[in-house]
Write a protein that holds these residues in place. Structure first.
Motif, PDB file in Angstrom:
ATOM      1  N   SER A  68      64.486  54.225  15.933  1.00 55.85           N
ATOM      2  CA  SER A  68      64.215  52.952  16.840  1.00 55.85           C
ATOM      3  C   SER A  68      64.374  53.510  18.302  1.00 55.85           C
ATOM      4  N   ARG A 107      62.041  56.082  19.672  1.00 58.98           N
ATOM      5  CA  ARG A 107      60.642  55.562  19.775  1.00 58.98           C
ATOM      6  C   ARG A 107      60.552  54.853  21.053  1.00 58.98           C
ATOM      7  N   ALA A 108      61.703  53.921  21.214  1.00 59.24           N
ATOM      8  CA  ALA A 108      61.719  53.058  22.428  1.00 59.24           C
ATOM      9  C   ALA A 108      61.745  54.093  23.688  1.00 59.24           C
ATOM     10  N   THR A 127      70.677  54.614  21.625  1.00 60.34           N
ATOM     11  CA  THR A 127      69.818  54.468  23.080  1.00 60.34           C
ATOM     12  C   THR A 127      70.736  54.821  24.130  1.00 60.34           C
ATOM     13  N   LEU A 150      64.974  47.967  27.870  1.00 58.91           N
ATOM     14  CA  LEU A 150      64.746  48.016  26.841  1.00 58.91           C
ATOM     15  C   LEU A 150      65.464  46.702  26.092  1.00 58.91           C
ATOM     16  N   ALA A 161      66.713  44.848  22.876  1.00 60.14           N
ATOM     17  CA  ALA A 161      66.985  45.188  21.342  1.00 60.14           C
ATOM     18  C   ALA A 161      67.957  43.709  20.943  1.00 60.14           C
ATOM     19  N   SER A 183      60.042  45.840  24.131  1.00 61.04           N
ATOM     20  CA  SER A 183      60.861  45.082  23.103  1.00 61.04           C
ATOM     21  C   SER A 183      60.769  45.554  21.837  1.00 61.04           C
ATOM     22  N   LEU A 184      61.952  45.772  21.093  1.00 62.87           N
ATOM     23  CA  LEU A 184      61.796  46.102  19.553  1.00 62.87           C
ATOM     24  C   LEU A 184      62.069  45.079  18.649  1.00 62.87           C
ATOM     25  N   SER A 233      57.291  47.027  20.135  1.00 61.91           N
ATOM     26  CA  SER A 233      57.394  48.302  19.358  1.00 61.91           C
ATOM     27  C   SER A 233      57.952  48.164  18.200  1.00 61.91           C
ATOM     28  N   GLY A 234      57.300  47.870  16.839  1.00 59.31           N
ATOM     29  CA  GLY A 234      57.927  47.557  15.769  1.00 59.31           C
ATOM     30  C   GLY A 234      57.928  48.592  14.808  1.00 59.31           C
ATOM     31  N   GLY A 235      57.491  49.910  15.306  1.00 58.65           N
ATOM     32  CA  GLY A 235      57.508  51.117  14.073  1.00 58.65           C
ATOM     33  C   GLY A 235      56.400  51.206  13.177  1.00 58.65           C
ATOM     34  N   GLU A 280      53.581  55.301  15.080  1.00 58.45           N
ATOM     35  CA  GLU A 280      54.627  55.271  15.932  1.00 58.45           C
ATOM     36  C   GLU A 280      55.983  55.792  15.375  1.00 58.45           C
TER      37      GLU A 280
END
Length: 311
Positions: free
Chosen positions: A133, A136-137, A162, A215, A217, A238-239, A253-255, A259
């Motif tokens: 995560s 990816r972010a 992160t 970011l 989270a 935003s995750l 971004s949800g993976g 991704e």
């Protein structure tokens, strides 16, 4: 390695509170092409696990009942699919899994990483989701050395990794967290800011040079002010909050497909481990049979570090 026909797992057969989780015996799956079977030594507990269990994610993450939760684990390779050559029985690994709340679980062989001998099972199981995560972010935000990143919920597992990856890349990090976690953030190299009412005034004071990227989270309604702070939605990710992100033009971004950054994420996290700078504490390690207690603890939020289960 001898593999039994049946083994313990934790599953739920309908949405509900933590009491729907049941310890049961189920057939041990056989690895297919590209898969390995792990004898699970530790499995990470993630907020997604209880959100799925409560039915909050039914529209985007439907499951078939009975469903065994668990997205990440560390363990020993017990068997491999016919075409798998990278791993053999006895190898110690970590990575994403399917149905990790179990004594045995399947994993994609290509996404696993070798577990360093000096990294404990519990700490190893806490890494895969957070590392993927965070990586990816950071990839979506495109930060370069000298820029400033704001991380909401910086003391959580994803936030903490992160921070560490960004600081290692030469980025200045401002992180929101409860005051009890500020020393933790300072130790990671971040500038801590107390979250809650007035936090954006405190962020501006902590980063007078401005913020280049954000970011989220946390998922606590911070995106509108984050867009204003960053000068637009282009470098805000935003995750956790697709509902607020969409209308603001913020990337969620949800993976999903295309991704996934698991391999790169684990490589980066294990590089921090080799440099002896990795800090992702384990908040609690509970027996597999106590999965309901682990979910209740996770639902409380605000704790420092990852919760893991030990089959």
């Amino acid at each position: 390695m001898s593999v039994p026909s049946h083994a313990k797992s934790v599953a739920f057969s309908g949405y509900g509170d933590a009491d729907v989780l049941r310890l049961t015996e189920s057939p041990v799956p056989e690895p297919g092409p590209g898969q390995v079977l792990l004898r699970v030594r530790a499995v990470g507990v993630n907020p997604l696990d209880w959100k799925v269990r409560r039915g909050f994610m039914e529209a985007v993450f439907p499951v078939a009942f009975p469903h065994v939760p668990g997205l990440e684990a560390s363990g020993v390779v017990a068997a491999v699919g016919a075409d798998v050559t990278a791993w053999k029985p006895g190898d110690e690994v970590l990575g994403p899994v399917a149905g990790g709340y179990a004594e045995y679980a399947l994993a994609d062989a290509a996404k696993l990483a070798a577990k360093p001998a000096d990294l404990g099972w519990e700490a190893a199981a806490a890494l895969p989701v957070a590392a993927e995560s965070a990586t990816r972010a950071l990839g979506a935000l495109g930060l370069v050395p000298g820029e400033t990143l704001l991380v909401h919920a910086a003391a959580g597992s994803v936030g903490s990794l992160t921070v560490q990856l960004a600081v290692a890349a030469g980025v200045t990090v401002v992180g929101t967290a409860s005051e009890a976690n500020h020393d933790h953030l300072r130790a990671l190299g971040a500038i801590p800011v107390r979250y809650g009412e007035g936090q954006f005034d405190r962020i501006r004071a902590a980063a007078p040079q401005g913020v280049d990227a954000v970011l989220d989270a946390a998922g606590s309604g911070v995106l509108a002010e984050s867009v204003a702070l960053a000068g637009g939605p282009e470098r805000v990710v935003s995750l956790v909050d697709p509902a607020e992100a969409g209308p603001l033009g913020v990337r969620f971004s949800g993976g999903g497909p295309g991704e996934d950054r698991t391999v790169e994420g684990l490589a980066g996290a294990l590089a921090l481990h080799r440099a002896e700078t990795l800090a992702l504490p384990v908040r609690a390690a509970l027996p597999l049979a106590d999965a309901a207690s682990a979910h209740r603890l996770s639902e409380q939020g605000h704790g420092l570090g990852k919760i893991v289960l030990l089959p």
